[in-house]
Design an enzyme around this catalytic site. Structure first.
Site, PDB file in Angstrom:
ATOM      1  N   CYS A   2      52.059  37.209  40.081  1.00  0.00           N
ATOM      2  CA  CYS A   2      50.989  36.486  40.764  1.00  0.00           C
ATOM      3  C   CYS A   2      50.503  37.314  41.943  1.00  0.00           C
ATOM      4  O   CYS A   2      51.101  38.340  42.300  1.00  0.00           O
ATOM      5  CB  CYS A   2      51.482  35.125  41.268  1.00  0.00           C
ATOM      6  SG  CYS A   2      52.116  34.036  39.967  1.00  0.00           S
ATOM      7  N   GLY A  28      46.778  37.748  38.176  1.00  0.00           N
ATOM      8  CA  GLY A  28      46.903  36.416  37.604  1.00  0.00           C
ATOM      9  C   GLY A  28      45.554  35.813  37.316  1.00  0.00           C
ATOM     10  O   GLY A  28      44.692  35.772  38.200  1.00  0.00           O
ATOM     11  N   ASN A 101      55.142  34.769  44.592  1.00  0.00           N
ATOM     12  CA  ASN A 101      55.057  35.738  43.508  1.00  0.00           C
ATOM     13  C   ASN A 101      56.468  36.150  43.142  1.00  0.00           C
ATOM     14  O   ASN A 101      57.210  36.635  43.982  1.00  0.00           O
ATOM     15  CB  ASN A 101      54.242  36.964  43.955  1.00  0.00           C
ATOM     16  CG  ASN A 101      54.294  38.088  42.928  1.00  0.00           C
ATOM     17  OD1 ASN A 101      54.381  37.847  41.742  1.00  0.00           O
ATOM     18  ND2 ASN A 101      54.251  39.318  43.410  1.00  0.00           N
ATOM     19  N   GLY A 102      56.850  35.957  41.888  1.00  0.00           N
ATOM     20  CA  GLY A 102      58.181  36.370  41.460  1.00  0.00           C
ATOM     21  C   GLY A 102      58.876  35.293  40.666  1.00  0.00           C
ATOM     22  O   GLY A 102      58.246  34.403  40.078  1.00  0.00           O
ATOM     23  N   TYR A 257      51.789  49.319  35.466  1.00  0.00           N
ATOM     24  CA  TYR A 257      50.744  48.459  34.910  1.00  0.00           C
ATOM     25  C   TYR A 257      50.097  47.503  35.900  1.00  0.00           C
ATOM     26  O   TYR A 257      48.871  47.407  35.981  1.00  0.00           O
ATOM     27  CB  TYR A 257      51.333  47.640  33.751  1.00  0.00           C
ATOM     28  CG  TYR A 257      50.380  46.617  33.160  1.00  0.00           C
ATOM     29  CD1 TYR A 257      49.406  46.994  32.241  1.00  0.00           C
ATOM     30  CD2 TYR A 257      50.454  45.277  33.523  1.00  0.00           C
ATOM     31  CE1 TYR A 257      48.534  46.059  31.689  1.00  0.00           C
ATOM     32  CE2 TYR A 257      49.585  44.337  32.978  1.00  0.00           C
ATOM     33  CZ  TYR A 257      48.633  44.730  32.060  1.00  0.00           C
ATOM     34  OH  TYR A 257      47.762  43.822  31.531  1.00  0.00           O
TER      35      TYR A 257
END
Length: 503
Positions: A2, A28, A101-102, A257
């Site tokens: 995210c 996201g 995020n995670g 990526y």
């Protein structure tokens, strides 16, 4: 994976957070949310969809205040309901909202303790809501009408003792300011930026430095592993190391990526790391395929372009753009569900026949995860007239689940799991396939100024840096988060009534 943003400033935060989230949209594309505060009142808008679709002018006008946080969601867990869009909010103590995020590796156990011992209620299956309630529970222990910086850091130290996994968090404490903190291994990224104005210094927290660039903030530094920062509403920044033992091992897949090439994470340029990936990949091709008959190198857009250019240059082969990308189709890797990913590939990429017809083509991609996208791209190249299609991955084989916030939960869905390179080549339809070596990938990302000597490489190596990932946990993760499990949850949820917060 995210994207998160937090701002404390002296001008309206709504447009600034919107612009930052737009820059972080690649992290996201499932849902987006913004929460702001003014004079003790909170304002929230969140929903499924892209940033540009979730926020209309009427929503932006209602997001008042100079302090706020934002989130773009890519679902690794839960369902596609807008109820799981972030930020999340609890009213006590003070009023706390949080964006995350995670992934927490002990979320299930934490949820049980929160319900049984902390007497807290959870509305969703999101580990982000679990994290929010752990933070609220620890802040509640102080019992004061207003928390000092030392109170906040004491609460966060307790949070660190309770939670495990890879995470970066921004949280807004009503009437206090914005908090940011990062896991003790620094797996997920979080940066701090500043901007001087006539009224004082403004601060911003974000997943990537490119979000700072977009709205005129200067990169100050990364939040350290296990470090927490608190920016009060007067524009003063406080920081403290809140986790005991730390080990700096950022996620290497960020550089492969996820991150934008113009970002700098942990003092490492993503762009230059990808250049080095291409150089080392080309050297391996020359070693293992010295008599190759490659006519042209073509990247799979967009992430692999930087590496592919270096491959072509070092091999002395033409570099051509052979695929035209429809930019209105999202990133296929982060789409929830294999069926949706597969459908989007054909509508996303169109081949330029002139670059393929009668040629031996080397396609370069950043990685191969499930293999379906790679197979379809190779089919498109053959349909465009390629004589032979070779395939090179700038990353090693992805053979293990990722448990720190990337949607690789089931080994059974990873094409390289339990297979040789030759077997993968046959499955995706390549005439031959070559992967980057893991040691070379680490060499490519690491450099002498970074002060980072090791990385989380778990999806390639099977070594989990938090030390708490067991076979039982992986089995449970697969049962909960495989594409099949997500499809079953989605089907079960259709037709049910959902009450959704938002403007």
């Amino acid at each position: 994976m995210c994207g998160i943003v937090g701002i404390v400033g002296f001008s309206p935060a709504n447009q600034q957070i919107y612009d930052a989230l737009t820059v972080l949209q690649h992290r996201g594309q499932d849902a987006a949310g913004i929460m702001t505060a003014e004079e003790g009142e909170l304002f929230l808008r969140k929903d499924n969809g892209l940033v540009r679709d979730v926020f209309q002018q009427r929503h932006m006008l209602q997001l008042k205040g100079n302090v706020g946080i934002g989130h773009v969601r890519y679902p690794t867990a839960g369902c596609d309901s807008s109820a799981e869009a972030q930020p999340f909010y609890v009213n006590a103590p003070y009023g706390i909202c949080l964006a995350h995020n995670g992934n927490l590796t002990n979320a299930t156990e934490l949820a049980e303790v929160l319900i049984r011992e902390d007497r807290r209620h959870l509305n969703t299956s999101s580990d982000s809501e679990v994290l929010l309630n752990v933070l609220a529970s620890e802040l509640q222990r102080f019992g004061s009408t207003r928390a000092s910086a030392s109170d906040i850091f004491a609460a966060l130290s307790a949070v660190y003792r309770r939670i495990r996994g890879g995470y970066a968090v921004v949280a807004m404490l009503l009437g206090h300011g914005v908090i940011g903190f990062r896991d003790p291994n620094g797996i997920r990224p979080l940066v701090i930026g500043t901007r001087d104005t006539p009224r004082g210094r403004e601060y911003m927290l974000a997943s990537e430095s490119v979000a700072l660039d977009q709205i005129g903030f200067r990169l100050l530094r990364d939040v350290g592993p296990g470090e927490a920062v608190f920016i009060d509403e007067q524009g003063r920044m406080h920081s403290q190391q809140c986790a005991g033992a730390t080990r700096h091992t950022p996620c290497i897949f960020e550089y492969v990526y996820f991150a934008r090439p113009d970002s700098i994470i942990d003092n490492i340029s993503v762009y230059k790391a990808r250049l080095r990936m291409g150089e080392l990949l080309a050297e391996k091709i020359r070693r293992e395929r010295p008599d190759n008959d490659i006519d042209v190198v073509i990247p799979v857009p967009d992430t692999s372009r930087t590496s592919a250019l270096q491959v072509a240059q070092i091999l002395g082969v033409k570099y051509r753009e052979g695929f035209i990308k429809n930019r209105y189709i999202g990133r296929t890797f982060i789409m929830p569900g294999q069926e949706q990913r597969a459908k989007s590939v054909r509508s996303k990429l169109n081949a330029i026949d002139l670059e393929f017809r009668g040629k031996n083509v080397l396609l370069v991609d950043d990685s191969i995860v499930r293999g379906t996208t790679s197979a379809q791209i190779i089919d498109v190249a053959r349909e465009a007239g390629a004589r032979r299609v070779y395939f090179a991955s700038a990353a090693p084989p992805v053979r293990y689940p990722n448990v720190y916030g990337i949607d690789m939960p089931a080994a059974s869905e990873l094409v390289a799991a339990g297979r040789t390179d030759e077997e993968v080549a046959r499955i995706i339809g390549a005439d031959w396939l070559i992967y980057q070596d893991l040691d070379d990938l680490v060499r490519a990302v690491r450099h002498h100024d970074a002060r980072v000597t090791e990385f989380d490489t778990s999806c390639f190596s099977g070594e989990y840096v938090t030390g708490d990932v067991t076979p039982e946990y992986l089995a449970r993760l697969q049962a909960e988060r495989s594409d099949l499990a997500k499809a079953q949850r989605s089907a079960a949820g259709r037709g049910s009534l959902k009450v959704v917060a938002g403007l």
